[in-house]
Scaffold this motif. Structure first.
Motif, PDB file in Angstrom:
ATOM      1  N   THR A   1      27.393  40.632 111.166  1.00  0.00           N
ATOM      2  CA  THR A   1      28.109  39.450 110.676  1.00  0.00           C
ATOM      3  C   THR A   1      28.389  39.552 109.187  1.00  0.00           C
ATOM      4  O   THR A   1      29.428  39.095 108.705  1.00  0.00           O
ATOM      5  N   ASN A   2      27.486  40.189 108.452  1.00  0.00           N
ATOM      6  CA  ASN A   2      27.622  40.268 106.998  1.00  0.00           C
ATOM      7  C   ASN A   2      28.162  41.609 106.514  1.00  0.00           C
ATOM      8  O   ASN A   2      28.064  41.923 105.325  1.00  0.00           O
ATOM      9  N   GLY A   3      28.732  42.388 107.417  1.00  0.00           N
ATOM     10  CA  GLY A   3      29.437  43.595 107.023  1.00  0.00           C
ATOM     11  C   GLY A   3      28.570  44.776 106.662  1.00  0.00           C
ATOM     12  O   GLY A   3      29.070  45.760 106.102  1.00  0.00           O
ATOM     13  N   LEU A   4      27.272  44.706 106.974  1.00  0.00           N
ATOM     14  CA  LEU A   4      26.411  45.853 106.719  1.00  0.00           C
ATOM     15  C   LEU A   4      26.642  46.954 107.738  1.00  0.00           C
ATOM     16  O   LEU A   4      26.516  48.144 107.439  1.00  0.00           O
ATOM     17  N   LEU A   5      26.952  46.583 108.964  1.00  0.00           N
ATOM     18  CA  LEU A   5      27.277  47.508 110.038  1.00  0.00           C
ATOM     19  C   LEU A   5      28.579  47.051 110.686  1.00  0.00           C
ATOM     20  O   LEU A   5      28.956  45.877 110.576  1.00  0.00           O
TER      21      LEU A   5
ATOM     22  N   VAL B   1      35.157  52.926 110.637  1.00  0.00           N
ATOM     23  CA  VAL B   1      35.041  51.729 109.813  1.00  0.00           C
ATOM     24  C   VAL B   1      34.019  51.983 108.705  1.00  0.00           C
ATOM     25  O   VAL B   1      32.881  52.349 108.972  1.00  0.00           O
ATOM     26  N   VAL B   2      34.452  51.810 107.449  1.00  0.00           N
ATOM     27  CA  VAL B   2      33.558  51.986 106.306  1.00  0.00           C
ATOM     28  C   VAL B   2      32.874  50.652 106.018  1.00  0.00           C
ATOM     29  O   VAL B   2      33.530  49.650 105.736  1.00  0.00           O
ATOM     30  N   THR B   3      31.554  50.629 106.107  1.00  0.00           N
ATOM     31  CA  THR B   3      30.794  49.404 105.924  1.00  0.00           C
ATOM     32  C   THR B   3      30.073  49.441 104.576  1.00  0.00           C
ATOM     33  O   THR B   3      30.085  50.450 103.859  1.00  0.00           O
ATOM     34  N   LEU B   4      29.433  48.334 104.253  1.00  0.00           N
ATOM     35  CA  LEU B   4      28.653  48.256 103.011  1.00  0.00           C
ATOM     36  C   LEU B   4      27.536  49.297 103.004  1.00  0.00           C
ATOM     37  O   LEU B   4      27.260  49.909 101.964  1.00  0.00           O
ATOM     38  N   LEU B   5      26.890  49.516 104.154  1.00  0.00           N
ATOM     39  CA  LEU B   5      25.838  50.527 104.207  1.00  0.00           C
ATOM     40  C   LEU B   5      26.390  51.936 104.021  1.00  0.00           C
ATOM     41  O   LEU B   5      25.750  52.787 103.397  1.00  0.00           O
TER      42      LEU B   5
ATOM     43  N   HIS C   1      28.968  52.676 102.185  1.00  0.00           N
ATOM     44  CA  HIS C   1      29.241  52.726 100.750  1.00  0.00           C
ATOM     45  C   HIS C   1      27.950  52.983  99.985  1.00  0.00           C
ATOM     46  O   HIS C   1      27.896  53.833  99.083  1.00  0.00           O
ATOM     47  N   ALA C   2      26.892  52.246 100.338  1.00  0.00           N
ATOM     48  CA  ALA C   2      25.608  52.400  99.656  1.00  0.00           C
ATOM     49  C   ALA C   2      25.025  53.794  99.908  1.00  0.00           C
ATOM     50  O   ALA C   2      24.458  54.424  98.997  1.00  0.00           O
ATOM     51  N   ASP C   3      25.161  54.284 101.139  1.00  0.00           N
ATOM     52  CA  ASP C   3      24.635  55.593 101.491  1.00  0.00           C
ATOM     53  C   ASP C   3      25.304  56.684 100.667  1.00  0.00           C
ATOM     54  O   ASP C   3      24.645  57.600 100.143  1.00  0.00           O
ATOM     55  N   ALA C   4      26.655  56.610 100.563  1.00  0.00           N
ATOM     56  CA  ALA C   4      27.397  57.614  99.791  1.00  0.00           C
ATOM     57  C   ALA C   4      27.016  57.533  98.317  1.00  0.00           C
ATOM     58  O   ALA C   4      26.856  58.569  97.646  1.00  0.00           O
ATOM     59  N   TRP C   5      26.872  56.317  97.797  1.00  0.00           N
ATOM     60  CA  TRP C   5      26.500  56.149  96.388  1.00  0.00           C
ATOM     61  C   TRP C   5      25.107  56.703  96.106  1.00  0.00           C
ATOM     62  O   TRP C   5      24.877  57.383  95.101  1.00  0.00           O
TER      63      TRP C   5
END
Length: 258
Positions: free
Chosen positions: A230-234, A243-247, A249-253
């Motif tokens: 619901t909150n775009g983490l997955l 689909v690129v999710t927040l996780l 993005h965080a994983d790549a960073w």
């Protein structure tokens, strides 16, 4: 390669419905990890293109829930045959090896899962495409299926949960101190995600002796997974790999920062 010679029977004329039900029961596959599904699908035999696409959705899920331990992978294939006037879906599976008893244990496991799903009342599609909502009256049955899947693959679940256990404190510090990659809401969501992961790790650690997760924990796990989507983490669609999710993005960073 270890092969299951006898097919797993999926007693339904709508295998995508089972795929949708199963996808609701597998909230265990991405915990700040760069893993992807390891399904290798050689093909779907004897069906037209629309049915083939729907069956491949089912095969992706079956390949995922058939594994028990890290280091093995499964390949799946399906065909649809007429049986006494009805369509019958047959699923075949092969594993990289049988060191973990994959080929001998998997048929009973999968047949049990599909037998459980056959008791779930069928809900035909209102429109074309897979059903988007699982009604509340089905939740009890799905929690039972989810518990059976997680307990069967407990070792694999524990591996994925604990993969970055030793780095959680450092990851939290990185995210707390970072001021450019994430806005305040994203930072808050990632920190809350890490708290959820810590709680899951504690439960898995306490269950190492029995390798059995309680139905109460599975219910909380599914609710947590729903919060993450619901909150775009997955991704909202579990099999939506593009689909690129927040996780993500965080994983790549985190990988670039290492």
């Amino acid at each position: 390669m270890a092969r299951i010679d006898q097919p797993i029977l999926v007693d339904t004329e709508d295998p995508e419905y089972y795929a949708e039900l199963l996808s609701e029961t597998c909230p265990n596959r991405c915990l700040l990890s760069n893993e992807t599904l390891c399904s290798d699908i050689p093909g779907v035999q004897g069906v037209d293109d629309p049915s083939s696409r729907r069956l491949q959705t089912l095969l992706d899920v079956v390949a995922d829930i058939s594994l028990r331990k890290q280091g093995n992978a499964s390949a799946t294939m399906a065909c649809i045959k007429a049986n006494k006037g009805a369509l019958e879906t047959q699923v075949y599976i092969a594993f990289n090896h049988n060191d973990d008893g994959a080929a001998s244990n998997c048929p009973v496991h999968l047949q049990s899962i599909f037998d459980r799903l056959s008791c779930v009342p069928y809900r035909p599609h209102v429109v074309a495409g897979s059903p988007k909502g699982i009604s509340s009256e089905l939740e009890g049955s799905l929690f039972e299926v989810c518990t059976a899947i997680h307990n069967y693959s407990f070792d694999l679940f524990a591996y994925r949960v604990n993969k970055r256990k030793h780095k959680l404190s450092d990851i939290r510090s990185y995210i707390e101190q970072e001021k450019r990659q994430f806005n305040s809401r994203q930072r808050s969501m990632l920190l809350e995600f890490l708290l959820h992961v810590e709680s899951i790790i504690k439960v898995v650690t306490n269950a190492q002796t029995t390798k059995q997760l309680s139905s109460d924990f599975i219910r909380v796990l599914v609710q947590t997974y729903s919060f993450w989507t619901t909150n775009g983490l997955l991704p909202q669609e579990r099999l939506a790999g593009d689909v690129v999710t927040l996780l993500d993005h965080a994983d790549a960073w985190l990988a670039d920062s290492a």
